[in-house]
Design a protein around this motif. Structure first.
Motif, short mmCIF file in Angstrom:
data_model
loop_
_atom_site.label_atom_id
_atom_site.label_comp_id
_atom_site.label_asym_id
_atom_site.label_seq_id
_atom_site.Cartn_x
_atom_site.Cartn_y
_atom_site.Cartn_z
N TYR A 121 0.85 -1.20 0.00
CA TYR A 121 0.00 0.00 0.00
C TYR A 121 0.89 1.24 0.00
O TYR A 121 1.91 1.30 0.67
N ARG A 122 0.47 2.23 -0.75
CA ARG A 122 1.24 3.46 -0.89
C ARG A 122 1.35 4.19 0.45
O ARG A 122 0.37 4.31 1.19
N ASP A 144 -2.12 4.11 2.55
CA ASP A 144 -3.30 4.35 1.72
C ASP A 144 -4.13 3.07 1.62
O ASP A 144 -3.99 2.29 0.68
N GLY A 263 5.01 7.93 -0.93
CA GLY A 263 4.82 7.46 -2.29
C GLY A 263 5.31 6.06 -2.54
O GLY A 263 4.97 5.44 -3.56
N ARG A 265 5.73 1.95 -2.10
CA ARG A 265 4.87 0.80 -1.83
C ARG A 265 5.77 -0.35 -1.41
O ARG A 265 6.62 -0.81 -2.18
#
Length: 269
Positions: A121-122, A144, A263, A265
């Motif tokens: 997940y970012r 995120d 940003g 992941r």
């Protein structure tokens, strides 16, 4: 988590000011003198700060103390030596939080990423992000995650607090009160805290032992938030019910993460 009291001189009595079924301040009177004792009602360590303001009382030691109470422990906070007189009074206020103020975090410990192995997940905010990860929240990470995503424990421990009754997310100053969360007490006295969880999205109970990687909740969009995400950090108690986030390292499928980057992941291992 604060109580304020103003008390005039009364006959000898014992009085307790309690909060949230967690901590009581017992007031034990002997003529014009008062002993203040803090009492932990729970099976988890808590750190509290208590401040006394008084007129016509002599206070033993400092008028503000920050200490840790062990599970079920009671301890003397201070003594107030009364001088008598109809205008004598004192008042106190206090706040508390879970964990030990003397917690010594093992900085070599590697945390799991708080989601399902293989998923990534970012990172919305990493350490020191200017938007809201400053001060006490400097070492928090926002992932995120859409509402309903499974949240996994990053480290083993015991569930100390949960909240899942809220269904509101907003960005005004008082929106933090609407957050759903799980607080896991680690063996070193720090806490792992998972915030913005879904309404009725907590899957564990207070007192449960959870293992690293165990599913403990569903992510959401509650509390002080602008979009669905998971806020995770490890904390150490400080004063006045506040907690200071601690820099931790994560183990991902691609290696060790020393400082999560906005940003990025990272696939969970």
């Amino acid at each position: 988590m604060v109580i304020c009291m103003v008390l005039a001189m009364l006959p000898t009595l014992a009085h307790a000011g309690c909060k949230d079924d967690w901590i009581c301040i017992d007031e034990i009177r002997n003529d014009s003198d008062v002993e203040l004792r803090a009492r932990n009602l729970q099976s988890f360590p808590i750190t509290y700060t208590l401040r006394v303001t008084a007129r016509d009382y002599s206070i033993s030691g400092p008028n503000t103390v920050t200490r840790t109470l062990g599970p079920g422990e009671s301890q003397q906070v201070m003594l107030l030596d009364g001088k008598g007189g109809g205008k004598s009074y004192y008042r106190y206020d206090f706040k508390w939080t879970v964990g030990r103020i003397d917690a010594k975090h093992d900085d070599d410990h590697l945390y799991a990423l708080p989601y399902e192995p293989g998923n990534a997940y970012r990172v919305l905010q990493g350490y020191g992000a200017r938007f809201s990860h400053q001060g006490f929240e400097e070492f928090a990470v926002d992932f995120d995650m859409q509402t309903g995503t499974a949240v996994h424990a990053a480290r083993a421990g015991v569930v100390a607090r949960i909240e899942e009754s809220n269904s509101k997310g907003c960005w005004e100053d008082d929106c933090g009160q609407y957050a759903n969360y799980v607080v896991v007490l680690h063996s070193d006295g720090t806490t792992g805290e998972y915030y913005h969880l879904d309404h009725e999205g907590v899957l564990v109970d207070v007192g449960d032992r959870v293992e690293r990687g165990q599913v403990i909740a569903l992510s959401g969009n509650t509390g002080h938030t602008t979009m669905p995400h998971l806020h995770f950090a490890v904390y150490r108690p400080v004063s006045w019910g506040r907690t200071q986030s601690i820099a931790v390292r994560f183990q991902s499928a691609d290696g060790i993460i020393d400082r999560p980057r906005r940003g990025a992941r990272y696939p969970a291992q």
